[in-house]
Write an enzyme that holds these catalytic residues in place. Structure first.
Site, PDB file in Angstrom:
ATOM      1  N   SER A   1      -2.488  85.655 -24.974  1.00 12.06           N
ATOM      2  CA  SER A   1      -2.757  86.276 -26.267  1.00 12.06           C
ATOM      3  C   SER A   1      -2.464  85.295 -27.392  1.00 12.06           C
ATOM      4  O   SER A   1      -1.328  84.836 -27.557  1.00 12.06           O
ATOM      5  CB  SER A   1      -1.906  87.530 -26.438  1.00 12.06           C
TER       6      SER A   1
ATOM      7  N   HIS B   1      -6.911  86.497 -24.869  1.00 12.99           N
ATOM      8  CA  HIS B   1      -6.747  87.824 -25.470  1.00 12.99           C
ATOM      9  C   HIS B   1      -6.646  87.647 -26.987  1.00 12.99           C
ATOM     10  O   HIS B   1      -5.783  86.907 -27.475  1.00 12.99           O
ATOM     11  CB  HIS B   1      -5.480  88.453 -24.895  1.00 12.99           C
TER      12      HIS B   1
ATOM     13  N   ASP C   1      -6.145  89.537 -30.511  1.00 11.73           N
ATOM     14  CA  ASP C   1      -5.730  90.770 -31.179  1.00 11.73           C
ATOM     15  C   ASP C   1      -6.333  90.837 -32.579  1.00 11.73           C
ATOM     16  O   ASP C   1      -5.977  90.062 -33.467  1.00 11.73           O
ATOM     17  CB  ASP C   1      -4.204  90.825 -31.283  1.00 11.73           C
TER      18      ASP C   1
ATOM     19  N   MET D   1      -6.627  93.001 -35.836  1.00 12.89           N
ATOM     20  CA  MET D   1      -5.880  94.068 -36.516  1.00 12.89           C
ATOM     21  C   MET D   1      -6.327  94.153 -37.968  1.00 12.89           C
ATOM     22  O   MET D   1      -6.605  93.128 -38.600  1.00 12.89           O
ATOM     23  CB  MET D   1      -4.381  93.784 -36.465  1.00 12.89           C
TER      24      MET D   1
ATOM     25  N   HIS E   1      -9.047  92.724 -28.410  1.00 16.53           N
ATOM     26  CA  HIS E   1      -8.273  93.961 -28.427  1.00 16.53           C
ATOM     27  C   HIS E   1      -8.326  94.486 -29.857  1.00 16.53           C
ATOM     28  O   HIS E   1      -7.696  93.929 -30.754  1.00 16.53           O
ATOM     29  CB  HIS E   1      -6.846  93.650 -27.971  1.00 16.53           C
TER      30      HIS E   1
ATOM     31  N   MET F   1      -7.366  96.645 -32.519  1.00 17.10           N
ATOM     32  CA  MET F   1      -6.389  97.556 -33.110  1.00 17.10           C
ATOM     33  C   MET F   1      -6.818  97.825 -34.549  1.00 17.10           C
ATOM     34  O   MET F   1      -6.180  97.397 -35.518  1.00 17.10           O
ATOM     35  CB  MET F   1      -4.989  96.952 -33.017  1.00 17.10           C
TER      36      MET F   1
ATOM     37  N   MET G   1      -0.162  99.890 -24.036  1.00 17.42           N
ATOM     38  CA  MET G   1       0.709  99.253 -25.011  1.00 17.42           C
ATOM     39  C   MET G   1       2.138  99.707 -24.768  1.00 17.42           C
ATOM     40  O   MET G   1       2.396 100.901 -24.607  1.00 17.42           O
ATOM     41  CB  MET G   1       0.297  99.618 -26.440  1.00 17.42           C
TER      42      MET G   1
ATOM     43  N   GLY H   1       1.429  95.783 -32.939  1.00 17.19           N
ATOM     44  CA  GLY H   1       0.858  94.741 -33.777  1.00 17.19           C
ATOM     45  C   GLY H   1       1.778  93.577 -34.028  1.00 17.19           C
ATOM     46  O   GLY H   1       1.349  92.550 -34.551  1.00 17.19           O
TER      47      GLY H   1
ATOM     48  N   GLY I   1       6.586  89.540 -29.943  1.00 18.47           N
ATOM     49  CA  GLY I   1       7.971  89.167 -29.771  1.00 18.47           C
ATOM     50  C   GLY I   1       8.951  90.313 -29.639  1.00 18.47           C
ATOM     51  O   GLY I   1      10.164  90.097 -29.646  1.00 18.47           O
TER      52      GLY I   1
ATOM     53  N   ASP J   1       0.339  95.228 -22.414  1.00 13.97           N
ATOM     54  CA  ASP J   1       0.454  94.385 -23.604  1.00 13.97           C
ATOM     55  C   ASP J   1       1.708  94.774 -24.371  1.00 13.97           C
ATOM     56  O   ASP J   1       1.864  95.933 -24.768  1.00 13.97           O
ATOM     57  CB  ASP J   1      -0.794  94.589 -24.477  1.00 13.97           C
ATOM     58  N   GLY J   2       2.599  93.788 -24.575  1.00  8.52           N
ATOM     59  CA  GLY J   2       3.799  94.029 -25.366  1.00  8.52           C
ATOM     60  C   GLY J   2       5.069  93.736 -24.610  1.00  8.52           C
ATOM     61  O   GLY J   2       5.361  94.383 -23.605  1.00  8.52           O
ATOM     62  N   GLY J   3       5.817  92.720 -25.055  1.00  7.22           N
ATOM     63  CA  GLY J   3       7.090  92.405 -24.427  1.00  7.22           C
ATOM     64  C   GLY J   3       6.976  91.790 -23.055  1.00  7.22           C
ATOM     65  O   GLY J   3       7.912  91.865 -22.254  1.00  7.22           O
TER      66      GLY J   3
ATOM     67  N   SER K   1       4.008  85.722 -27.389  1.00  7.82           N
ATOM     68  CA  SER K   1       5.135  84.878 -27.779  1.00  7.82           C
ATOM     69  C   SER K   1       5.790  84.201 -26.578  1.00  7.82           C
ATOM     70  O   SER K   1       6.293  83.075 -26.706  1.00  7.82           O
ATOM     71  CB  SER K   1       6.168  85.688 -28.563  1.00  7.82           C
TER      72      SER K   1
END
Length: 220
Positions: A7, A31, A33, A35, A64, A66, A135, A141, A144, A174-176, A197
Site C-alpha cells: 500500500s 494497493h 488508497d 480518500m 481502494h 474510501m 478494514m 484512512g 500506522g 487492511d490496517g495494522g 507503514s
C-alpha cells in the site's frame, strides 16, 4: 498461498516509482488508497497518480476507494490503467449496481466494510465480487495504527461463508498489518495482506516487503 498488496499510502511520493519498483519483486499487487476527506477524514490521491504510476510497474493496481459516490471515479480510473477497485458497502446506495458498473469498466471488483459494519452484510454479494476487504481500524484512512484483534472473527466468518459456497473470493485485510499480525490474518482465512507503514516506513523497505510476503505465504 496468500499474497502481498503493498500500500503506497505510506510511501515517499517524491520517489514513488522508485519505491514501487524496489518492492515489486516481493509484492503481488500495488494497493492505492483513494480518500476524499468526506467518507474518511484524510485527502489522498486519485486517478492522476495512478496514471503516472502505471508505466512504472507490471503489477496490478488496486484502487481502494474510501470515497463517497465511488462510481464517479470509474471512468477516470479506467483511463488511468486501474486493474481493480474496491468500494465500501457503507458508501454505495446499491452494491449490486455498483459492482455491475465496475464490471462494465473491466475492473476486478471488491467490496469492503469498516469495523462497525458486520461482514455478514457482504454475504449477499459474494457471488458477484472478486474480493472481500476487511478494514481493521476505526480511524479509517490513517496508516500506522495498531491492529484490531476483534477483526479476526470477521475474517473467519467471511472464510466460512466463501468456502461453504465454493467460491474463489479473496479476503483482503487492511490496517495494522505487519509480519506478526499478517500471519494471524492468514491463519484466520485471509488471502491478501495490505501493508503500508510496515513496508514503506521501514528502514529497509525491500527487506520489509520480503518479510510481509513470507507472512502472506504462511512461511516462518
Amino acid at each position: 498461498m496468500g499474497r502481498l498488496a503493498a500500500s503506497i499510502l505510506s510511501a515517499d511520493f517524491a520517489y514513488l516509482a522508485d519505491q514501487v519498483k524496489a518492492v515489486e519483486p516481493h509484492a503481488d499487487v500495488i494497493h492505492v488508497d483513494v480518500m476524499d476527506a468526506h467518507f474518511v477524514p484524510p485527502l489522498t490521491i486519485g486517478p492522476v497518480v495512478v496514471e503516472s504510476l502505471r508505466p512504472h510497474t507490471r503489477l496490478p493496481l488496486h484502487c481502494h476507494l474510501m470515497v463517497e459516490a465511488p462510481e464517479h471515479l470509474f471512468d477516470d480510473l479506467q483511463a488511468a490503467g486501474t486493474d481493480m477497485v474496491t468500494c465500501h458497502l457503507e458508501a454505495v446506495e446499491d452494491a449490486t449496481d455498483t459492482v455491475r458498473n465496475a464490471r462494465k469498466h473491466e475492473f476486478r471488483v471488491g467490496l469492503g466494510v469498516n469495523p462497525e459494519t458486520p461482514v455478514e452484510s457482504l454475504f449477499p454479494h459474494l457471488e458477484e465480487i472478486d474480493s472481500v476487504l476487511v478494514m481493521t481500524l476505526y480511524k479509517t484512512g490513517y496508516a500506522g495504527q495498531p491492529f484490531n484483534d476483534d477483526m479476526l472473527r470477521k475474517i473467519e466468518a467471511a472464510r466460512a461463508a466463501i468456502d461453504e459456497r465454493g467460491l474463489a473470493v479473496d479476503i483482503e485485510v487492511d490496517g495494522g498489518i505487519n509480519a506478526e499480525t499478517g500471519k494471524r490474518c492468514i491463519d484466520a482465512g485471509a488471502t491478501v495482506l495490505a501493508a503500508a507503514s510496515s513496508i514503506f516506513k521501514a528502514d529497509d523497505i525491500v527487506s520489509a516487503a520480503e518479510g510481509l510476503a513470507r507472512a502472506a505465504r504462511g512461511e516462518e
